[in-house]
Design a protein around this motif. Sequence first.
Motif, PDB file in Angstrom:
ATOM      1  N   ASP A  47       5.403  -1.643  10.533  1.00 44.56           N
ATOM      2  CA  ASP A  47       4.949  -2.320  11.924  1.00 44.56           C
ATOM      3  C   ASP A  47       5.336  -1.739  13.071  1.00 44.56           C
ATOM      4  N   SER A  48       6.487  -1.099  12.963  1.00 48.41           N
ATOM      5  CA  SER A  48       6.798  -0.477  14.371  1.00 48.41           C
ATOM      6  C   SER A  48       5.964   0.912  14.523  1.00 48.41           C
ATOM      7  N   TYR A  49       5.359   1.585  13.594  1.00 48.13           N
ATOM      8  CA  TYR A  49       4.432   2.694  13.477  1.00 48.13           C
ATOM      9  C   TYR A  49       2.972   2.054  14.131  1.00 48.13           C
ATOM     10  N   GLN A  50       2.685   1.120  13.548  1.00 46.90           N
ATOM     11  CA  GLN A  50       1.380   0.480  14.072  1.00 46.90           C
ATOM     12  C   GLN A  50       1.303   0.008  15.730  1.00 46.90           C
ATOM     13  N   GLU A  51       2.649  -0.944  15.865  1.00 43.88           N
ATOM     14  CA  GLU A  51       2.693  -1.387  17.229  1.00 43.88           C
ATOM     15  C   GLU A  51       2.812  -0.184  18.255  1.00 43.88           C
ATOM     16  N   ILE A  87       9.986   4.513   3.019  1.00 41.95           N
ATOM     17  CA  ILE A  87      10.221   5.541   1.801  1.00 41.95           C
ATOM     18  C   ILE A  87      10.038   5.083   0.355  1.00 41.95           C
ATOM     19  N   GLU A  88      10.878   4.037  -0.127  1.00 41.55           N
ATOM     20  CA  GLU A  88      10.803   3.573  -1.200  1.00 41.55           C
ATOM     21  C   GLU A  88       9.256   2.895  -1.482  1.00 41.55           C
ATOM     22  N   PRO A  89       8.637   2.308  -0.723  1.00 38.96           N
ATOM     23  CA  PRO A  89       7.340   1.646  -1.220  1.00 38.96           C
ATOM     24  C   PRO A  89       6.225   2.725  -1.144  1.00 38.96           C
ATOM     25  N   LEU A  90       6.524   3.801  -0.580  1.00 42.57           N
ATOM     26  CA  LEU A  90       5.727   5.126  -0.627  1.00 42.57           C
ATOM     27  C   LEU A  90       5.604   5.783  -1.965  1.00 42.57           C
ATOM     28  N   THR A  91       6.616   5.512  -2.644  1.00 41.21           N
ATOM     29  CA  THR A  91       6.853   6.233  -4.039  1.00 41.21           C
ATOM     30  C   THR A  91       6.160   5.407  -5.202  1.00 41.21           C
ATOM     31  N   ARG A  92       5.598   4.272  -4.642  1.00 40.20           N
ATOM     32  CA  ARG A  92       4.782   3.455  -5.674  1.00 40.20           C
ATOM     33  C   ARG A  92       3.502   3.338  -5.324  1.00 40.20           C
ATOM     34  N   MET A  93       3.046   3.727  -4.101  1.00 43.51           N
ATOM     35  CA  MET A  93       1.515   3.800  -3.722  1.00 43.51           C
ATOM     36  C   MET A  93       0.652   4.711  -4.336  1.00 43.51           C
ATOM     37  N   ALA A  94      -0.678   4.163  -4.470  1.00 45.80           N
ATOM     38  CA  ALA A  94      -1.774   5.095  -4.845  1.00 45.80           C
ATOM     39  C   ALA A  94      -2.126   5.961  -3.791  1.00 45.80           C
ATOM     40  N   PRO A  96      -4.860   6.516  -2.341  1.00 46.87           N
ATOM     41  CA  PRO A  96      -5.746   5.851  -1.021  1.00 46.87           C
ATOM     42  C   PRO A  96      -4.727   5.390  -0.048  1.00 46.87           C
ATOM     43  N   ASP A  97      -3.839   4.659  -0.735  1.00 47.79           N
ATOM     44  CA  ASP A  97      -2.824   4.105   0.120  1.00 47.79           C
ATOM     45  C   ASP A  97      -1.843   5.141   0.985  1.00 47.79           C
ATOM     46  N   LEU A  98      -1.891   6.255   0.171  1.00 50.41           N
ATOM     47  CA  LEU A  98      -0.878   7.218   0.938  1.00 50.41           C
ATOM     48  C   LEU A  98      -1.498   7.795   2.061  1.00 50.41           C
ATOM     49  N   ILE A  99      -2.718   8.162   1.866  1.00 50.12           N
ATOM     50  CA  ILE A  99      -3.556   8.887   2.891  1.00 50.12           C
ATOM     51  C   ILE A  99      -3.701   8.092   3.917  1.00 50.12           C
ATOM     52  N   ALA A 100      -3.890   6.738   3.814  1.00 47.81           N
ATOM     53  CA  ALA A 100      -4.028   5.729   4.910  1.00 47.81           C
ATOM     54  C   ALA A 100      -2.767   5.880   5.619  1.00 47.81           C
ATOM     55  N   PHE A 101      -1.487   5.712   5.083  1.00 46.47           N
ATOM     56  CA  PHE A 101      -0.429   5.652   5.874  1.00 46.47           C
ATOM     57  C   PHE A 101       0.044   7.038   6.615  1.00 46.47           C
ATOM     58  N   ARG A 103      -2.406   9.064   7.697  1.00 47.67           N
ATOM     59  CA  ARG A 103      -3.445   9.007   8.837  1.00 47.67           C
ATOM     60  C   ARG A 103      -2.847   8.342   9.873  1.00 47.67           C
ATOM     61  N   MET A 104      -2.021   7.182   9.565  1.00 51.43           N
ATOM     62  CA  MET A 104      -1.736   6.149  10.559  1.00 51.43           C
ATOM     63  C   MET A 104      -0.657   6.715  11.433  1.00 51.43           C
ATOM     64  N   THR A 105       0.413   7.702  10.521  1.00 48.71           N
ATOM     65  CA  THR A 105       1.267   8.154  11.299  1.00 48.71           C
ATOM     66  C   THR A 105       0.945   9.249  12.385  1.00 48.71           C
ATOM     67  N   GLY A 106      -0.115   9.870  11.851  1.00 55.05           N
ATOM     68  CA  GLY A 106      -0.557  10.961  12.601  1.00 55.05           C
ATOM     69  C   GLY A 106      -1.106  10.612  13.795  1.00 55.05           C
ATOM     70  N   ASP A 107      -1.882   9.390  13.625  1.00 56.10           N
ATOM     71  CA  ASP A 107      -2.482   8.488  14.989  1.00 56.10           C
ATOM     72  C   ASP A 107      -1.569   8.301  16.074  1.00 56.10           C
ATOM     73  N   LEU A 108      -0.307   7.947  15.614  1.00 54.97           N
ATOM     74  CA  LEU A 108       0.599   7.639  16.667  1.00 54.97           C
ATOM     75  C   LEU A 108       0.860   9.116  17.499  1.00 54.97           C
ATOM     76  N   VAL A 109       1.014  10.139  17.099  1.00 56.71           N
ATOM     77  CA  VAL A 109       1.136  11.291  17.682  1.00 56.71           C
ATOM     78  C   VAL A 109      -0.162  11.565  18.366  1.00 56.71           C
ATOM     79  N   ARG A 110      -1.415  11.347  17.936  1.00 55.94           N
ATOM     80  CA  ARG A 110      -2.721  11.500  18.842  1.00 55.94           C
ATOM     81  C   ARG A 110      -2.551  10.618  19.990  1.00 55.94           C
TER      82      ARG A 110
END
Length: 280
Positions: A47-51, A87-94, A96-101, A103-110
């Motif tokens: 949530d804080s990443y997105q906000e 971190i823990e939820p990422l270990t269980r993601m497929a 498509p969800d990992l790349i979405a995440f 890309r979202m974190t990279g968008d913060l830098v952008r």
Amino acid sequence: MTNAMQAKRRAFKDHAATHFRFETDADGRVATLTLNRPDKKNPLTFDSYQELTDLFRDLAHASDVRVVVLTGEGGNFCSGGDVFEIIEPLTRMAMPDLIAFTRMTGDLVRQIRSCPQPVIAAVDGVCAGAGAILAMASDYRLATPEAKTAFLFTRVGLAGADMGACGILPRIIGQGRAAELLFTGRAMTAQEGHAWGFYNGLHAQADLLGTAQDFARKLADGPWFAHAMTKKMLDQEWSMGIDEMIESEAQAQAICMATGDFRRAFEAFAAKEKPRFEGN
């Protein structure tokens, strides 16, 4: 057209953030964004990443905020992604969800890089993982002697290539130094960071935030339209050849020369008065 463009602008002085603290000074020109989960050393969540991403994107339309100070509460800057909430939820993601995440974190830098306001990081204590990236993405960085900055992605089996680190960090501290930090994940001391050009200055803990805000105020009271142009040139000229750089800066400077700020600065100089900058 002028009225239509002005209609898109809005004041952020009373903006209410949910997952961090957002405050401005009395006239709204300097905003201080504080990561405020001190019990865990201010980690980020989904949530804080997105906000944060949304806020920096929206600041392009701010009618008041001219400079942003980014800091952390409780003697630390940011410990990165929350271990149990990210971190823990990422270990269980497929995938498509990992790349979405990612890309979202990279968008913060952008968005930090593309917002027109200079961003000043005031760093104390732990500055690790995504926290180190937030400092790296800022335009100007101050720290305390106690700050420890670590791009520790390899410590959890990931590449050092995260959120633009392999592209941006070498441009700040040099290829060899960046390679060492990104391969080993070791902490860069504040003294190393200052000597290598990552930090612009080191200040005592009691003075850090005030020093950052004072510098922000000087920028905010200066030719802030021109500062936004300088930031844009610093960012986009990374991928240009020398001829493109010179032409790009010729265009940027001509645009600034057409502003009232340029004329008012000349008139103030001729009258031996302090210039008044209005960003138009």
